[in-house]
Structures are given as structure tokens and as C-alpha cells.
Design a protein around this motif. Structure first.
Motif, PDB file in Angstrom:
ATOM      1  N   PRO A   5       1.285  -1.171   0.474  1.00 16.64           N
ATOM      2  CA  PRO A   5      -0.193   0.126  -0.119  1.00 16.64           C
ATOM      3  C   PRO A   5       1.063   1.623  -0.394  1.00 16.64           C
ATOM      4  O   PRO A   5       1.480   1.157   0.087  1.00 16.64           O
ATOM      5  CB  PRO A   5      -1.013  -0.331   1.719  1.00 16.64           C
ATOM      6  N   ASN A   6       0.788   2.114  -0.614  1.00 18.97           N
ATOM      7  CA  ASN A   6       0.823   3.334  -0.257  1.00 18.97           C
ATOM      8  C   ASN A   6       0.145   5.250   0.100  1.00 18.97           C
ATOM      9  O   ASN A   6       0.727   6.047  -0.269  1.00 18.97           O
ATOM     10  CB  ASN A   6       1.759   4.282  -2.177  1.00 18.97           C
ATOM     11  N   ILE A   7      -1.309   4.441   0.539  1.00 20.90           N
ATOM     12  CA  ILE A   7      -1.981   5.531   1.304  1.00 20.90           C
ATOM     13  C   ILE A   7      -2.278   4.805   1.970  1.00 20.90           C
ATOM     14  O   ILE A   7      -2.423   4.245   2.595  1.00 20.90           O
ATOM     15  CB  ILE A   7      -2.541   5.851   0.119  1.00 20.90           C
ATOM     16  N   ALA A   8      -2.211   5.911   3.585  1.00 18.85           N
ATOM     17  CA  ALA A   8      -2.578   5.427   4.430  1.00 18.85           C
ATOM     18  C   ALA A   8      -4.412   6.373   5.046  1.00 18.85           C
ATOM     19  O   ALA A   8      -5.073   6.417   3.616  1.00 18.85           O
ATOM     20  CB  ALA A   8      -2.270   6.517   5.319  1.00 18.85           C
ATOM     21  N   GLN A   9      -4.467   5.972   5.947  1.00 19.72           N
ATOM     22  CA  GLN A   9      -6.566   6.231   5.891  1.00 19.72           C
ATOM     23  C   GLN A   9      -7.120   7.660   6.273  1.00 19.72           C
ATOM     24  O   GLN A   9      -8.058   7.477   5.485  1.00 19.72           O
ATOM     25  CB  GLN A   9      -6.698   5.726   7.945  1.00 19.72           C
ATOM     26  N   LYS A  10      -6.081   8.260   6.186  1.00 17.32           N
ATOM     27  CA  LYS A  10      -6.757   9.175   5.777  1.00 17.32           C
ATOM     28  C   LYS A  10      -6.602  10.183   3.981  1.00 17.32           C
ATOM     29  O   LYS A  10      -7.886  10.168   3.398  1.00 17.32           O
ATOM     30  CB  LYS A  10      -6.396  10.956   6.315  1.00 17.32           C
ATOM     31  N   THR A  63      -3.900   1.318  -2.883  1.00 19.97           N
ATOM     32  CA  THR A  63      -2.647   2.305  -3.774  1.00 19.97           C
ATOM     33  C   THR A  63      -3.198   3.182  -4.773  1.00 19.97           C
ATOM     34  O   THR A  63      -4.342   2.943  -5.050  1.00 19.97           O
ATOM     35  CB  THR A  63      -2.706   1.048  -4.452  1.00 19.97           C
ATOM     36  N   CYS A  64      -2.839   4.592  -4.977  1.00 15.60           N
ATOM     37  CA  CYS A  64      -3.503   5.493  -5.675  1.00 15.60           C
ATOM     38  C   CYS A  64      -1.998   5.572  -6.744  1.00 15.60           C
ATOM     39  O   CYS A  64      -1.454   5.212  -6.459  1.00 15.60           O
ATOM     40  CB  CYS A  64      -2.701   6.827  -4.894  1.00 15.60           C
ATOM     41  N   ILE A  65      -3.245   5.421  -7.574  1.00 13.18           N
ATOM     42  CA  ILE A  65      -2.432   4.771  -9.200  1.00 13.18           C
ATOM     43  C   ILE A  65      -1.600   6.099  -9.211  1.00 13.18           C
ATOM     44  O   ILE A  65      -0.114   5.747 -10.815  1.00 13.18           O
ATOM     45  CB  ILE A  65      -3.601   5.139 -10.170  1.00 13.18           C
ATOM     46  N   VAL A  66      -1.785   7.190  -8.742  1.00 13.84           N
ATOM     47  CA  VAL A  66      -1.073   8.295  -9.421  1.00 13.84           C
ATOM     48  C   VAL A  66       0.502   8.576  -8.979  1.00 13.84           C
ATOM     49  O   VAL A  66       1.580   8.621  -9.117  1.00 13.84           O
ATOM     50  CB  VAL A  66      -1.986   9.584  -9.606  1.00 13.84           C
TER      51      VAL A  66
END
Length: 116
Positions: A5-10, A63-66
């Protein structure tokens, strides 16, 4: 490595909000085009649908694609550079899968609306 993963809860919460708004827009577009016999506008269902599907798949995979393309991650209050090449490869592959799944789902939903 299955997931990275590359994004957290926020960031997940922001994407969920965007996804729900897009889902609502998709439902409104479907209702408008089907019930008001606007068959020439049914292709417009695709646009809110693609936004909704991409954001929901990003949430599921965290996972954020950008971010994956740019090589950054946001696991807290600030952006960080992804330093591990293996993690970056996994994130980029995951983002490609998200885009493909979202396109398939959006085309499928738009196709169903055309058939109704």
C-alpha cells in the motif's frame, strides 16, 4: 510480494468520499437516461462510473495509481519518496491492475445501461 500500500487511512477516507459521490452521480445518470428515454446520452454513464470504480478499487488495494506512477507514498501527514524498487514495482503493477479492472467494470456497467 502481493500488496504494497502507498496510502494511509486519511487518503482512503478521501477516496471513499469521492467514490460515493461518483456512485451517486452514476445512479442519477442511469435513472435520467433510462427513465427519461435519453438513449442518445447513455454513454455519459461511463464518466462518473469510471471515477467511482477507480476510487473504490484504490481503496480496496490501498494503492493510489498516481502516487505509484510518481513513486511517492502518503502513509501519514506527509509525502515520502518510495525508496524500495521492489515496492515501487509492485505498486505500479497494482495500479495497472486497478486501471484495467476499473475500465472493465465501467464498460460493463455502461453496456448494461445501453441494453436496458
Amino acid at each position: 510480494m502481493n500488496s504494497c500500500p502507498n496510502i494511509a487511512q486519511k487518503e482512503v477516507r478521501k477516496r471513499l468520499m469521492i467514490g460515493y459521490v461518483s456512485l451517486f452521480a452514476t445512479i442519477v445518470a442511469i435513472i435520467y437516461t433510462v427513465f427519461f428515454d435519453q438513449s442518445h446520452l447513455r454513454f455519459l454513464v461511463f464518466f462518473p462510473t469510471i471515477v467511482a470504480t477507480v476510487t473504490f478499487f484504490e481503496v480496496l488495494d490501498r494503492t493510489c495509481i498516481v502516487y505509484a506512477y510518481l513513486g511517492i507514498k502518503n502513509m501519514g501527514d506527509k509525502y515520502q519518496k518510495e525508496r524500495e524498487d521492489d515496492s515501487l514495482k509492485v505498486q505500479r503493477m497494482q495500479s495497472l491492475k486497478i486501471v484495467i479492472k476499473a475500465l472493465v467494470a465501467a464498460f460493463l456497467i455502461t453496456g448494461i445501461v445501453y441494453l436496458v
